[in-house]
Write a protein that holds these residues in place. Sequence first.
Motif, PDB file in Angstrom:
ATOM      1  N   GLY A   1       0.890  -1.040   0.079  1.00 13.70           N
ATOM      2  CA  GLY A   1       0.046  -0.244  -0.190  1.00 13.70           C
ATOM      3  C   GLY A   1       0.776   1.200   0.021  1.00 13.70           C
ATOM      4  N   GLN A   2       2.082   1.360   0.584  1.00 11.71           N
ATOM      5  CA  GLN A   2       2.969   2.514   0.692  1.00 11.71           C
ATOM      6  C   GLN A   2       3.506   2.573  -0.763  1.00 11.71           C
ATOM      7  N   ARG A   3       3.206   1.730  -1.721  1.00 16.52           N
ATOM      8  CA  ARG A   3       3.741   2.124  -2.919  1.00 16.52           C
ATOM      9  C   ARG A   3       2.831   2.955  -3.892  1.00 16.52           C
ATOM     10  N   GLN A   4       1.484   3.169  -3.255  1.00 15.53           N
ATOM     11  CA  GLN A   4       0.748   4.088  -3.852  1.00 15.53           C
ATOM     12  C   GLN A   4       0.830   5.434  -3.243  1.00 15.53           C
ATOM     13  N   THR A   5       1.322   6.342  -4.376  1.00 15.01           N
ATOM     14  CA  THR A   5       1.899   7.689  -3.990  1.00 15.01           C
ATOM     15  C   THR A   5       0.698   8.498  -3.758  1.00 15.01           C
ATOM     16  N   TRP A   6      -0.560   8.449  -3.918  1.00 16.58           N
ATOM     17  CA  TRP A   6      -1.676   9.186  -3.780  1.00 16.58           C
ATOM     18  C   TRP A   6      -1.969   9.295  -2.300  1.00 16.58           C
ATOM     19  N   TYR A   7      -1.328   8.360  -1.489  1.00 21.28           N
ATOM     20  CA  TYR A   7      -1.623   8.097   0.088  1.00 21.28           C
ATOM     21  C   TYR A   7      -0.452   9.109   0.796  1.00 21.28           C
ATOM     22  N   PRO A   8      -0.750   9.852   1.838  1.00 20.14           N
ATOM     23  CA  PRO A   8       0.172  10.560   2.633  1.00 20.14           C
ATOM     24  C   PRO A   8       1.166   9.547   3.569  1.00 20.14           C
ATOM     25  N   TRP A   9       1.933   8.990   2.901  1.00 16.01           N
ATOM     26  CA  TRP A   9       2.613   8.109   3.787  1.00 16.01           C
ATOM     27  C   TRP A   9       3.896   8.782   4.491  1.00 16.01           C
ATOM     28  N   PRO A  10       4.316   8.483   5.797  1.00 18.98           N
ATOM     29  CA  PRO A  10       3.695   7.376   6.547  1.00 18.98           C
ATOM     30  C   PRO A  10       2.484   7.681   7.278  1.00 18.98           C
ATOM     31  N   TYR A  11       1.882   6.653   7.642  1.00 17.15           N
ATOM     32  CA  TYR A  11       0.501   7.034   8.413  1.00 17.15           C
ATOM     33  C   TYR A  11       1.190   7.851   9.836  1.00 17.15           C
ATOM     34  N   VAL A  12       0.172   8.977  10.071  1.00 16.42           N
ATOM     35  CA  VAL A  12       0.448   9.819  11.239  1.00 16.42           C
ATOM     36  C   VAL A  12      -0.776  10.039  12.163  1.00 16.42           C
ATOM     37  N   GLU A  13      -0.756   9.795  13.202  1.00 23.39           N
ATOM     38  CA  GLU A  13      -1.750  10.306  14.099  1.00 23.39           C
ATOM     39  C   GLU A  13      -1.303  11.068  14.978  1.00 23.39           C
ATOM     40  N   GLY A  14      -2.156  11.683  16.143  1.00 22.29           N
ATOM     41  CA  GLY A  14      -2.055  12.644  17.097  1.00 22.29           C
ATOM     42  C   GLY A  14      -2.820  12.791  18.259  1.00 22.29           C
ATOM     43  N   LEU A  15      -2.618  12.805  19.353  1.00 20.64           N
ATOM     44  CA  LEU A  15      -3.385  13.190  20.512  1.00 20.64           C
ATOM     45  C   LEU A  15      -2.970  14.273  21.467  1.00 20.64           C
ATOM     46  N   THR A  16      -3.823  14.888  21.961  1.00 16.63           N
ATOM     47  CA  THR A  16      -3.073  15.885  22.980  1.00 16.63           C
ATOM     48  C   THR A  16      -2.501  15.042  24.025  1.00 16.63           C
ATOM     49  N   VAL A  17      -1.716  15.889  24.866  1.00 18.02           N
ATOM     50  CA  VAL A  17      -0.934  15.115  26.095  1.00 18.02           C
ATOM     51  C   VAL A  17      -2.042  14.688  27.040  1.00 18.02           C
ATOM     52  N   ALA A  18      -3.000  15.576  27.260  1.00 19.14           N
ATOM     53  CA  ALA A  18      -3.902  15.116  28.101  1.00 19.14           C
ATOM     54  C   ALA A  18      -4.869  13.940  27.723  1.00 19.14           C
ATOM     55  N   GLU A  19      -5.217  13.689  26.469  1.00 20.84           N
ATOM     56  CA  GLU A  19      -5.787  12.517  26.008  1.00 20.84           C
ATOM     57  C   GLU A  19      -4.841  11.405  26.251  1.00 20.84           C
ATOM     58  N   ALA A  20      -3.597  11.479  25.619  1.00 18.41           N
ATOM     59  CA  ALA A  20      -2.604  10.257  25.864  1.00 18.41           C
ATOM     60  C   ALA A  20      -2.396   9.891  27.336  1.00 18.41           C
ATOM     61  N   THR A  21      -2.591  10.907  28.349  1.00 20.18           N
ATOM     62  CA  THR A  21      -2.464  10.552  29.707  1.00 20.18           C
ATOM     63  C   THR A  21      -3.844  10.108  30.366  1.00 20.18           C
ATOM     64  N   ASN A  22      -4.762  10.176  29.620  1.00 17.50           N
ATOM     65  CA  ASN A  22      -6.372   9.752  30.054  1.00 17.50           C
ATOM     66  C   ASN A  22      -6.193   8.151  30.476  1.00 17.50           C
ATOM     67  N   ASP A  23      -6.676   7.567  31.328  1.00 13.97           N
ATOM     68  CA  ASP A  23      -6.478   6.407  31.824  1.00 13.97           C
ATOM     69  C   ASP A  23      -6.970   5.372  30.473  1.00 13.97           C
ATOM     70  N   LEU A  24      -7.701   5.587  29.648  1.00 14.64           N
ATOM     71  CA  LEU A  24      -8.204   4.814  28.824  1.00 14.64           C
ATOM     72  C   LEU A  24      -7.164   4.710  27.603  1.00 14.64           C
ATOM     73  N   ALA A  25      -6.573   5.541  27.315  1.00 18.37           N
ATOM     74  CA  ALA A  25      -5.545   5.475  26.175  1.00 18.37           C
ATOM     75  C   ALA A  25      -4.580   4.349  26.604  1.00 18.37           C
ATOM     76  N   PHE A  26      -4.347   3.546  25.456  1.00 19.95           N
ATOM     77  CA  PHE A  26      -3.790   2.140  25.777  1.00 19.95           C
ATOM     78  C   PHE A  26      -2.736   1.672  24.576  1.00 19.95           C
ATOM     79  N   LEU A  27      -1.638   1.610  24.984  1.00 25.10           N
ATOM     80  CA  LEU A  27      -0.730   1.044  24.022  1.00 25.10           C
ATOM     81  C   LEU A  27      -0.651  -0.491  24.077  1.00 25.10           C
TER      82      LEU A  27
END
Length: 324
Positions: A188-214
């Motif tokens: 899929g990463q050979r398809q140049t119309w996609y914005p690779w690499p996949y990126v996501e983001g959270l606020t630090v407050a969201e990331a430290t909420n107890d539900l945020a799970f790695l």
Amino acid sequence: MHVIKRPAWALPESAATPEALAFGIDRRRLLAGTGAIAATALLPGAAAAQRIADAPDPTASLYPAGRNPAFTLDRPVTDEQVNLNYNNFYEFGSSKSVARAAQALKLRPWTIAIDGMVEKPFEIGIDDLLKQVSLEERLYRHRCVEAWSMAIPWTGFPMARLVEMAKPLGSAKYVRMETFKDPSVAPGQRQTWYPWPYVEGLTVAEATNDLAFLVTGAYGKPVAKQMGAPLRLAVPWKYGFKSIKSIVRFTFTDKQPKSYWEALQASEYGFWANVNPAVAHPRWSQASERVLGTDERRPTLLFNGYAEQVAGLYAGMEKERLWA
């Protein structure tokens, strides 16, 4: 997601001739015989070898982990075979049937970079990371923006623990996360119309909420490749596209990251992506969801049923586009 407008000349992936037929050889055996194995360097140092070997998982003995009884479900757990064979992982294809293609992903060595606005940037291997955390199992609902849902027994550790290890500066407001990029194994990463690499983001407050799970495991074993091995995110109050897979980098920043789907189709997919049955996707309703494995229709719950734990994160943000 169903938003991609490919150029007229682009063939669908299903039309591609299998590599083995096209070349009449087993590419892996050829490379092994000549020693001409090439890998894309994702990060400095040890991570340069990230795609070279796929050694047995040395963490298998950590599973199954003990279940945290604080995280329960209002529905049965989705059958493992359903989950293993119905996956959004665009790196390996735009259909749900990516399990076979995803087996090309090499999981060892796997190095994760922690950088940006932190006291001291560093890199850590996945196995060394797991030595510094305590794994537990949590039962979570998973709600896709496509209006289907699952219930999954994830194993992992709170994202707050990684934030603690990172020691972000007080001025850091967001965590930008990045997936591996290696077109040699991810078609899929050979398809140049996609914005690779996949990126996501959270606020630090969201990331430290107890539900945020790695997540490092599921169903009592290391997480499958097509589900985002060896390290993915689960944020169950958000639509599933926020739960980035196969993470190689966490960058702390004071600027709101532009996520993969936001970069691709901002009119339909925003940064916050919290679940709300009252706010429709531009092309379909979010009022109900189809439960995979049973095809039962259930009413969608605000914040996917986790409002008590997370609604406070968004107090005073009524003017923000909090929903996808």
